[in-house]
Design a protein around this motif. Structure first.
Motif, short mmCIF file in Angstrom:
data_model
loop_
_atom_site.label_atom_id
_atom_site.label_comp_id
_atom_site.label_asym_id
_atom_site.label_seq_id
_atom_site.Cartn_x
_atom_site.Cartn_y
_atom_site.Cartn_z
N VAL A 1 14.56 4.54 0.76
CA VAL A 1 13.15 4.95 0.89
C VAL A 1 12.34 3.79 1.42
O VAL A 1 11.47 3.94 2.29
N MET A 2 12.63 2.58 0.92
CA MET A 2 11.90 1.39 1.35
C MET A 2 12.08 1.15 2.86
O MET A 2 11.12 0.96 3.60
N HIS A 3 13.34 1.18 3.30
CA HIS A 3 13.62 0.94 4.73
C HIS A 3 12.94 1.98 5.60
O HIS A 3 12.31 1.67 6.61
N THR A 4 13.07 3.24 5.21
CA THR A 4 12.52 4.33 6.03
C THR A 4 11.00 4.23 6.08
O THR A 4 10.40 4.36 7.16
N PHE B 1 16.11 -6.60 5.48
CA PHE B 1 16.57 -5.82 6.65
C PHE B 1 17.78 -6.49 7.29
O PHE B 1 18.30 -6.00 8.30
N GLY B 2 18.20 -7.64 6.76
CA GLY B 2 19.39 -8.31 7.27
C GLY B 2 19.21 -8.95 8.63
O GLY B 2 20.19 -9.21 9.33
N THR C 1 0.85 -1.20 0.00
CA THR C 1 0.00 0.00 0.00
C THR C 1 0.89 1.25 0.00
O THR C 1 0.67 2.18 -0.79
N LEU C 2 1.89 1.27 0.88
CA LEU C 2 2.76 2.44 0.97
C LEU C 2 3.61 2.61 -0.29
O LEU C 2 3.83 3.72 -0.76
N ALA C 3 4.07 1.48 -0.84
CA ALA C 3 5.00 1.53 -1.97
C ALA C 3 4.37 2.12 -3.23
O ALA C 3 5.05 2.77 -4.02
N ARG D 1 11.09 -4.10 -5.81
CA ARG D 1 10.98 -3.45 -7.12
C ARG D 1 9.87 -2.39 -7.18
O ARG D 1 9.77 -1.65 -8.15
N LEU D 2 9.05 -2.33 -6.13
CA LEU D 2 8.03 -1.27 -6.11
C LEU D 2 8.58 0.04 -5.54
O LEU D 2 7.92 1.07 -5.58
N TRP D 3 9.79 -0.02 -4.98
CA TRP D 3 10.33 1.16 -4.31
C TRP D 3 11.41 1.83 -5.15
O TRP D 3 12.14 1.16 -5.88
N SER D 4 11.55 3.16 -5.01
CA SER D 4 12.54 3.89 -5.80
C SER D 4 13.96 3.60 -5.33
O SER D 4 14.90 3.66 -6.11
N SER D 5 14.14 3.29 -4.04
CA SER D 5 15.47 2.94 -3.54
C SER D 5 15.32 2.13 -2.25
O SER D 5 14.26 2.14 -1.62
N TYR D 6 16.40 1.45 -1.87
CA TYR D 6 16.39 0.69 -0.62
C TYR D 6 16.19 1.61 0.58
O TYR D 6 15.52 1.27 1.53
#
Ligand code: ADP
Length: 306
Positions: A176-179, A202-203, A134-136, A169-174
């Motif tokens: 932005v995705m993590h945050t 997230f490792g 939803t957020l992505a 792949r829905l996110w512009s960068s890792y």
């Protein structure tokens, strides 16, 4: 007045292979799948509503009718002139499934573009469910609007539930995705991640690490799903392990996690016993992975002791 479970996200048109080059049309999407299973498992004094945006084309009309027929409320769904729903196709090659998506300009991307409507919907519900998907799919500003709304709901004492459902792949960068996913968890009461995604993106080197990370962010309850290896619940610090059900033949794992979430929440909302809800959800998810497709009909879920 009935109690309302509100799920927020994107439902897409699904095309799957039907043999001889023919394609079968269906409708699915993570938050919609969860609404489907919540509806199947909740008693009639609960209403389950879907919040999304659709276009004004024939396919949007058909999807709306499908959602309505499933017993899921459509009155909050926004219609946007000139837009269409997103679409994905399931490809099969030598028994391996892969997915192609056409969703960049889907109507659902504008689901939070009308903040008043979003607020009204969230305020009308007791339980609010959303996901990392939803957020992505939302423009940055609209993701902020949605997050502010769910934070408000959490502060008002509503059960806000978040499945990170990490899809890089829905996110512009890792970054932005993590945050943004971390912000989603921080804004929620209950987080329901899948361990393999959390480890990969997230490792996390253990389920404990996933639980610790989400609790440190401010989530109160965590349910970590781990496929055939069961789930670990941490409810306000109290930890329980619930094994998966044995499945004779896994046919299709699509929506295993979504169905688990829907069934878990239904039972948890009715009885308030998280481990019992997880045992019930493991049974439902076991039925779901034993059948084809994301949306297994209620009659096949073994809900009435069958
Ligand atoms: P996701 O689909 O989000 O990756 P999981 O793979 O962790 O989620 O599966 C969610 C739930 O579905 C599990 O907790 C379990 O109850 C059930 N499940 C998934 N795969 C299997 C399996 N092979 N056998 C039995 N249950 C399964």
């Amino acid at each position: 007045m009935s109690r309302r479970f509100l799920s927020i996200g994107e439902c897409m048109v699904e095309l799957s292979q039907a043999g001889d080059g023919l394609l079968r049309k269906g409708f699915a999407g993570d938050t919609f799948n969860t609404a489907w299973y919540a509806r199947a498992c909740l008693a009639a004094d609960w209403s389950v509503d879907y919040f999304t945006a659709l276009g004004d084309d024939a396919m949007s009309d058909e999807m709306l009718a499908f959602i309505d027929k499933a017993g899921i409320g459509t009155s909050l769904i926004r219609r946007i002139r000139g837009r269409t729903p997103g679409l994905y196709m399931i490809n099969l090659k030598n028994g391996e499934r892969s997915f192609s998506y056409w969703r960049d300009n889907s109507a659902a991307r504008s689901l939070a573009a009308d903040p008043d409507r979003l607020r009204e919907a969230v305020e009308s519900a007791e339980v609010v469910y959303f996901s990392g998907i939803t957020l992505a799919i939302l423009p940055h500003e609209d993701a902020e609007t949605l997050l502010a709304e769910v934070r408000r709901a959490k502060a008002a004492g509503k059960l806000v539930v978040f499945d990170p459902n990490i899809r890089p792949r829905l996110w512009s960068s890792y970054d932005v995705m993590h945050t943004t996913i971390s912000e989603g968890a921080r804004s929620s009461v209950l987080v329901m991640p899948s361990f393999d995604d959390e480890a990969a993106h997230f490792g996390d080197d253990s389920i404990e690490a996933t639980i610790h990370r989400y609790r440190a962010l401010g989530a109160i309850h965590i349910v970590v799903k781990n496929g055939a290896d069961g789930v670990t619940l941490n409810f306000a610090g109290e930890q329980t392990f619930v094994p998966a059900e044995k499945v004779e033949k896994v046919v299709d794992t699509t929506s295993a996690g979504d169905s688990f979430n829907g069934a878990f929440l239904a039972r948890y909302l009715e009885a308030g016993d998280a481990p019992a809800a997880a045992r019930f959800a493991a049974k439902v998810a076991a039925r779901v992975v034993s059948e084809h497709g994301a949306l297994v009909p209620r009659e096949k879920l073994g809900l009435d002791g069958g």
